[in-house]
Design an enzyme around this catalytic site. Structure first.
Site, PDB file in Angstrom:
ATOM      1  CD  GLU A 170      -1.744  -2.380   1.633  1.00 32.77           C
ATOM      2  OE1 GLU A 170      -2.632  -3.232   1.719  1.00 32.77           O
ATOM      3  OE2 GLU A 170      -0.559  -2.608   1.979  1.00 32.77           O
TER       4      GLU A 170
ATOM      5  CG  HIS B 274       0.124  -6.647  -0.465  1.00 37.58           C
ATOM      6  ND1 HIS B 274      -0.664  -5.806   0.299  1.00 37.58           N
ATOM      7  CD2 HIS B 274      -0.593  -6.908  -1.598  1.00 37.58           C
ATOM      8  CE1 HIS B 274      -1.790  -5.548  -0.355  1.00 37.58           C
ATOM      9  NE2 HIS B 274      -1.785  -6.211  -1.496  1.00 37.58           N
TER      10      HIS B 274
ATOM     11  CG  HIS C 293      -4.951  -1.853   6.231  1.00 35.22           C
ATOM     12  ND1 HIS C 293      -4.277  -1.308   5.155  1.00 35.22           N
ATOM     13  CD2 HIS C 293      -4.462  -3.125   6.362  1.00 35.22           C
ATOM     14  CE1 HIS C 293      -3.424  -2.182   4.666  1.00 35.22           C
ATOM     15  NE2 HIS C 293      -3.509  -3.295   5.381  1.00 35.22           N
TER      16      HIS C 293
ATOM     17  CD  GLU D  75      -0.337  -3.981   8.083  1.00 39.00           C
ATOM     18  OE1 GLU D  75       0.566  -4.120   7.238  1.00 39.00           O
ATOM     19  OE2 GLU D  75      -1.539  -3.966   7.786  1.00 39.00           O
TER      20      GLU D  75
END
Length: 275
Positions: free
Chosen positions: A10, A61, A116, A134
């Site tokens: 991302e 990912h 996110h 993360e």
């Protein structure tokens, strides 16, 4: 010198929405894979110039098979595919001198491109009472192995999140968030030059950056999006579901246990549909 590179998607140069990073239906996914591989190569080139002799790139990912191995720099090894016990950090051990996080993004609920935390089921993730995304979760894992995270690439928002946790970390800002799905992006050549430059800078300052320290045992707490997800996650032995909330917590003895428990909770919670 050994370098571990965890690469998400991302925060990769030029990527602004899920059309670039959804392997199932993203109309720009093939382009996103090319951008991702090019960002990896920029960091690898910088690392080699800085004297690194052993590089592992962990594709981190989604299905973890996004990096185009046929286009990856030949002096790096690629960890590709899933399932992995330690997901985005699998392959890291205490023999590594440093870690770099490429293509990372800000945590759930925070501003930033495609922000996110791990999965759509998570609202907030806490370790020892501190909310982390993360970046923070993975930096804690690395820190408990004695490995410093010396550089992160992504948008301006993940740069600020990283600096709040690791003072002095180098940040390669390849885009400035305008919204969650829009950004002012550097030209790809400029973005990759920035990644290479900041990799060299970070590795030259490796002794100045301390591993992120966290006390053990570790209290892992996840606030889920709805109660059904929390109920499923609470099936984990030793976990505690706080009634009246969507929070489930569990005490883990070390970073390895914490990562496995987090993954198990996500998998269980993902079974619970909203309707």
């Amino acid at each position: 010198m050994k370098l571990f590179i965890s690469i998400d998607m991302e925060g990769i140069s030029g990527i602004i929405d899920v059309t670039y990073c959804d392997p199932d239906q993203g109309i720009n996914y093939d382009r996103g894979r090319q951008f991702m591989t090019a960002d990896a190569n920029a960091a690898i080139e910088g690392a080699l110039e800085a004297g690194v002799t052993d590089i592992l790139v962990a594709d981190s990912h989604d299905n973890m098979r996004n990096v185009l191995i046929e286009n990856l720099h030949p002096q790096a090894k690629l960890l590709s595919g899933t399932s992995r016990d330690y997901s985005m950090m699998h392959g890291l051990d205490s023999s590594y001198d440093a870690a770099i996080f490429l293509g990372y993004h800000s945590r759930h609920g925070a501003p930033g491109v495609l922000s996110h935390t791990m999965s759509g089921v998570i609202k907030n993730l806490y370790v020892n009472g501190q909310v982390v995304g993360e970046f923070g979760f993975n930096a804690i894992y690395a820190g408990l192995l004695g490995v410093p995270v010396v550089m992160v690439s992504g948008d301006d928002q993940i740069a600020e999140e990283a600096k709040s946790l690791i003072p002095g970390i180098s940040t390669a800002i390849v885009k400035t968030a305008a919204s969650r799905t829009a950004a002012i992006c550097l030209p790809l050549s400029a973005a990759q030059a920035e990644i290479k430059s900041k990799t060299i800078e970070a590795l030259a300052r490796i002794k100045e950056i301390q591993p992120l320290t966290t006390e053990t045992p570790l209290e892992l707490k996840i606030e889920f999006s709805h109660a059904g997800q929390a109920e499923m996650a609470a099936l984990i032995p030793g976990s505690e579901y706080k009634l009246g909330t969507t929070e489930v917590s569990v005490v883990c003895q070390d970073q390895h246990e914490m990562y496995k428990v987090m993954r198990a909770m996500l998998n269980l919670a993902g079974v619970a549909k909203f309707w």
